[in-house]
Scaffold this motif. Structure first.
Motif, mmCIF file in Angstrom:
data_model
loop_
_atom_site.group_PDB
_atom_site.id
_atom_site.type_symbol
_atom_site.label_atom_id
_atom_site.label_comp_id
_atom_site.label_asym_id
_atom_site.label_seq_id
_atom_site.Cartn_x
_atom_site.Cartn_y
_atom_site.Cartn_z
ATOM 1 N N THR A 111 0.893 -1.185 0.058
ATOM 2 C CA THR A 111 -0.073 0.038 -0.068
ATOM 3 C C THR A 111 0.922 1.110 0.023
ATOM 4 O OG1 THR A 111 -1.783 -1.217 1.188
ATOM 5 C CG2 THR A 111 -1.798 1.136 1.239
ATOM 6 N N VAL A 112 1.816 1.226 0.759
ATOM 7 C CA VAL A 112 2.966 2.499 0.992
ATOM 8 C C VAL A 112 3.566 2.494 -0.304
ATOM 9 C CG1 VAL A 112 4.819 3.240 2.088
ATOM 10 C CG2 VAL A 112 2.798 2.328 3.503
ATOM 11 N N ALA A 113 3.961 1.535 -1.003
ATOM 12 C CA ALA A 113 4.727 1.512 -2.310
ATOM 13 C C ALA A 113 3.708 2.054 -3.317
ATOM 14 C CB ALA A 113 5.406 0.329 -2.637
ATOM 15 N N ARG A 114 2.736 1.546 -3.340
ATOM 16 C CA ARG A 114 1.889 2.197 -4.352
ATOM 17 C C ARG A 114 1.463 3.459 -4.286
ATOM 18 N NH1 ARG A 114 -3.644 -0.909 -5.826
ATOM 19 N NH2 ARG A 114 -1.906 -2.076 -7.021
ATOM 20 N N ARG A 115 1.239 4.119 -2.808
ATOM 21 C CA ARG A 115 0.837 5.557 -2.767
ATOM 22 C C ARG A 115 2.076 6.303 -2.903
ATOM 23 N NH1 ARG A 115 -2.764 8.252 0.418
ATOM 24 N NH2 ARG A 115 -1.257 9.275 1.807
ATOM 25 N N ARG A 116 3.384 5.825 -2.624
ATOM 26 C CA ARG A 116 4.558 6.699 -2.999
ATOM 27 C C ARG A 116 4.479 6.846 -4.626
ATOM 28 N NH1 ARG A 116 9.335 7.617 -0.331
ATOM 29 N NH2 ARG A 116 8.816 5.897 1.172
ATOM 30 N N VAL A 117 4.349 6.063 -5.094
ATOM 31 C CA VAL A 117 4.359 6.253 -6.812
ATOM 32 C C VAL A 117 3.164 7.031 -7.213
ATOM 33 C CG1 VAL A 117 3.975 4.844 -8.926
ATOM 34 C CG2 VAL A 117 5.470 3.826 -7.080
ATOM 35 N N GLU A 118 1.960 6.883 -6.685
ATOM 36 C CA GLU A 118 1.073 7.715 -7.101
ATOM 37 C C GLU A 118 1.112 9.287 -6.556
ATOM 38 O OE1 GLU A 118 -2.269 5.738 -5.045
ATOM 39 O OE2 GLU A 118 -2.486 4.207 -6.644
ATOM 40 N N PHE A 126 4.621 13.156 0.479
ATOM 41 C CA PHE A 126 4.356 11.786 0.928
ATOM 42 C C PHE A 126 4.069 11.901 2.468
ATOM 43 C CE2 PHE A 126 5.834 7.449 2.050
ATOM 44 C CZ PHE A 126 4.963 6.700 1.306
ATOM 45 N N PRO A 127 3.112 11.376 2.764
ATOM 46 C CA PRO A 127 2.564 11.604 4.166
ATOM 47 C C PRO A 127 3.564 10.683 5.271
ATOM 48 C CG PRO A 127 0.786 11.080 3.129
ATOM 49 C CD PRO A 127 1.888 10.962 1.911
ATOM 50 N N VAL A 128 3.933 11.413 6.521
ATOM 51 C CA VAL A 128 4.593 10.625 7.395
ATOM 52 C C VAL A 128 4.130 9.424 7.938
ATOM 53 C CG1 VAL A 128 5.711 11.061 9.617
ATOM 54 C CG2 VAL A 128 5.825 13.133 8.265
ATOM 55 N N THR A 129 2.884 9.350 7.821
ATOM 56 C CA THR A 129 2.043 8.115 8.309
ATOM 57 C C THR A 129 2.552 7.006 7.552
ATOM 58 O OG1 THR A 129 0.107 9.395 9.358
ATOM 59 C CG2 THR A 129 -0.054 7.264 8.687
ATOM 60 N N ASP A 130 2.455 7.446 6.318
ATOM 61 C CA ASP A 130 2.724 6.165 5.198
ATOM 62 C C ASP A 130 4.248 5.827 5.400
ATOM 63 O OD1 ASP A 130 0.521 5.602 3.392
ATOM 64 O OD2 ASP A 130 0.607 7.825 3.512
ATOM 65 N N LEU A 131 5.322 6.694 5.511
ATOM 66 C CA LEU A 131 6.553 6.581 5.842
ATOM 67 C C LEU A 131 6.962 5.809 6.943
ATOM 68 C CD1 LEU A 131 9.419 7.280 4.591
ATOM 69 C CD2 LEU A 131 9.433 9.472 6.070
ATOM 70 N N GLU A 132 6.409 6.125 8.150
ATOM 71 C CA GLU A 132 6.588 5.549 9.359
ATOM 72 C C GLU A 132 6.082 3.906 9.479
ATOM 73 O OE1 GLU A 132 4.415 7.656 12.231
ATOM 74 O OE2 GLU A 132 6.026 9.303 12.447
ATOM 75 N N TYR A 133 4.735 3.749 9.075
ATOM 76 C CA TYR A 133 4.109 2.535 9.155
ATOM 77 C C TYR A 133 4.845 1.617 7.814
ATOM 78 C CZ TYR A 133 0.915 3.566 12.771
ATOM 79 O OH TYR A 133 0.622 3.784 14.143
ATOM 80 N N GLY A 134 5.305 2.387 6.885
ATOM 81 C CA GLY A 134 5.818 1.197 5.821
ATOM 82 C C GLY A 134 7.416 0.789 6.350
ATOM 83 N N ARG A 135 7.844 1.822 7.014
ATOM 84 C CA ARG A 135 9.371 1.262 7.625
ATOM 85 C C ARG A 135 9.205 0.250 8.720
ATOM 86 N NH1 ARG A 135 12.548 7.087 8.370
ATOM 87 N NH2 ARG A 135 12.835 7.136 6.087
#
Length: 168
Positions: A111-118, A126-135
């Motif tokens: 999900t995070v990878a797809r959002r990053r591309v989009e 790119f939101p911090v929430t995605d970055l934190e939970y993706g990591r």
């Protein structure tokens, strides 16, 4: 119940070794049995005492090599998470991570990878929430795979790529 010497996944602490099983070190009147857990990936962190029947923090055995391979080969078919309302994204990620299910960790990573591309294509932040939970999801999954397979986390990334390429 886990055994002394066994490695388990304990919440977002990741892999821990069960060092002891015994009574509460804090309250001798407490009738419950406790695990003394030692985090593996962060030797500087404190030891953890948790009741054997702890329902608040999930615990599970490590995946076997066969389970890891099955998960890797299933990765292309695992769907991304659906977030109906953007304000719910953090809570959805949090609940998926809290379940400690390896498939859920893959869902967050995808999900995070797809959002990053989009978002990158749309020139958006790119939101911090995605970055934190993706990591966090990647660390939890890769550290478990690395421990079981006897690899480093970096080598796990290559192992996953190789397995997926062989399956195609």
């Amino acid at each position: 119940m886990f055994e002394v010497g066994e490695y388990i996944v304990y919440g977002i602490n990741g892999i821990c070794r069960v060092a002891e099983i015994g009574p509460s070190p804090y309250d001798k009147a407490d009738p419950r049995t406790y695990y003394l857990l030692i985090p593996v990936n962060n030797p500087m962190s404190s030891t953890i005492y948790t009741p054997v029947d702890n329902a608040r923090v999930p615990m599970r055995r490590l995946m076997s090599k066969e389970e890891i391979d099955a998960l890797i080969y299933a990765m292309p078919t695992i769907d991304v998470l659906t977030v109906p309302v953007e304000k719910q994204r953090r809570e959805i990620y949090k609940s998926v991570i809290g379940a400690l299910e390896p498939r859920g960790l893959v869902q967050i990573m995808k999900t995070v990878a797809r959002r990053r591309v989009e978002l990158t294509a749309a020139h958006k932040h790119f939101p911090v929430t995605d970055l934190e939970y993706g990591r966090l999801a990647k660390h939890l999954l890769c550290s478990e795979c690395a421990h079981v397979l006897g690899l480093t986390e970096e080598e796990v990334n290559r192992y996953i790529t190789d397995c997926i390429e062989q399956a195609e």
